[in-house]
Scaffold this active site. Structure first.
Site, mmCIF file in Angstrom:
data_model
loop_
_atom_site.group_PDB
_atom_site.id
_atom_site.type_symbol
_atom_site.label_atom_id
_atom_site.label_comp_id
_atom_site.label_asym_id
_atom_site.label_seq_id
_atom_site.Cartn_x
_atom_site.Cartn_y
_atom_site.Cartn_z
ATOM 1 N N TYR A 152 0.855 -1.196 0.000
ATOM 2 C CA TYR A 152 0.000 0.000 0.000
ATOM 3 C C TYR A 152 0.886 1.240 0.000
ATOM 4 C CZ TYR A 152 -4.359 -2.508 0.895
ATOM 5 O OH TYR A 152 -5.458 -3.322 0.777
ATOM 6 N N GLU A 153 0.495 2.239 -0.818
ATOM 7 C CA GLU A 153 1.294 3.453 -0.958
ATOM 8 C C GLU A 153 0.495 4.724 -0.678
ATOM 9 O OE1 GLU A 153 3.348 3.322 -4.704
ATOM 10 O OE2 GLU A 153 4.138 1.295 -4.333
ATOM 11 N N HIS A 154 -0.837 4.577 -0.513
ATOM 12 C CA HIS A 154 -1.712 5.724 -0.254
ATOM 13 C C HIS A 154 -2.694 5.336 0.860
ATOM 14 C CE1 HIS A 154 -0.113 7.409 -3.974
ATOM 15 N NE2 HIS A 154 -0.335 6.223 -4.520
#
Length: 303
Positions: A152-154
């Site tokens: 996950y990046e956001h």
């Protein structure tokens, strides 16, 4: 007398070496990992060269807790967003049967879904974990997978909620015997690091590898800068196996052409080469996987 003392010292030294945990006695690793399937360019596992002398992990990219039509968050009900036509359960079974050193995992999240960002958006810790355990167990068993990667990046939640959701998910899947390994894939961004470091602080004991995205640093990174970045992240994720990485889409970081393998040799000489991972096999088709071959040869003991 001197020879007796020397002999005693050698015996004691050998005894101490034998009692060290494996991670301290032989920290270098032969682990090679590669993301695959995000770009729908018809790549197959069998396209990728596999050196029999390394431990090879494919990471299917991605499983996302979004609906597949008009993507929207589902609170932990994961769906398949990789090229499942070419990377199917039978293909997983085949590549593992033909290569005993191969394991296959799936990566959660990624940067985007549809035309927008893929956000981590739980309604509550308990409901998200319950849904995620159920949906991922089904996918993992259907495909015969071995582990998961967290990418996950956001985020639309705070670091502690992320830590609890992911930490409980990994703990439960491991406890149920569904997966044998778990990794995380952070990069050097304040928001991203705040979430992953909260997870590491509370649940680092159930995370086996840190797939740190060193290719998210600036293009043109030098060997010395790369080594400084590595030491910083090795400290941030203390006690973890921080893998080095490069991308084959030309996005950034220290490229193979500009000294990546020199940096690997330096880290190996220091006992810090815990493995290499690549983003991504899809992008490497165009160059014949030359850097995958070289990476694996280096890990296997050559150059």
């Amino acid at each position: 007398m001197a020879s007796t003392i020397l002999l005693s010292f050698l015996i004691l030294s050998q005894a101490l070496l034998l009692t060290l945990p494996p991670s301290q006695a032989a920290p270098n690793s032969k682990l090679f990992r590669e993301y695959i399937g995000a770009e729908f360019n018809n790549i197959k596992f069998s396209d990728v060269p596999i050196n029999p002398s390394v431990d090879f992990h494919f990471l299917l990219s991605f499983a996302i807790d979004y609906t597949t039509d008009s993507p929207s968050p589902t609170n932990g009900n994961f769906n398949i967003f990789w090229d499942s036509d070419n990377l199917s359960p039978s293909q997983v079974n085949s590549i593992k049967a033909n290569h005993p050193n191969v394991k296959v995992g799936l990566s959660l999240g990624g940067d985007s879904v549809g035309s927008g960002y893929a956000y981590f958006t739980p309604s509550s810790v308990d409901s998200w974990v319950s849904n995620a355990v159920s949906s991922l167990t089904k996918i993992i068993k259907q495909y015969g997978l071995d582990g998961i990667d967290i990418d996950y990046e956001h985020f639309k939640t705070d670091p502690n909620t992320f830590a609890e959701c992911i930490g409980r998910l990994v703990t439960t899947l491991k406890g149920n015997g569904v997966i044998s390994f778990a990794s995380i894939a952070p990069f050097d961004d304040d928001e991203v690091q705040s979430h992953y470091l909260a997870l590491w602080g509370k649940y680092g004991n159930v995370i086996d590898y840190v797939n740190f995205q060193f290719y998210a640093y600036d293009q043109g990174t030098t060997v010395s800068q790369f080594l400084n970045y590595f030491n910083t992240q090795n400290s941030n994720y203390g006690g973890g196996k921080v893998l080095v990485s490069f991308s084959t889409d030309g996005s950034g970081g220290l490229s193979p052409e500009n000294g990546f393998f020199t940096a690997c040799d330096r880290l190996r000489s220091q006992g810090k080469l815990h493995g290499i991972f690549v983003w991504s096999a899809d992008d490497s088709m165009g160059n014949g996987f030359r850097y995958e071959r070289r990476s694996q040869a280096l890990l296997a003991g050559g150059h």
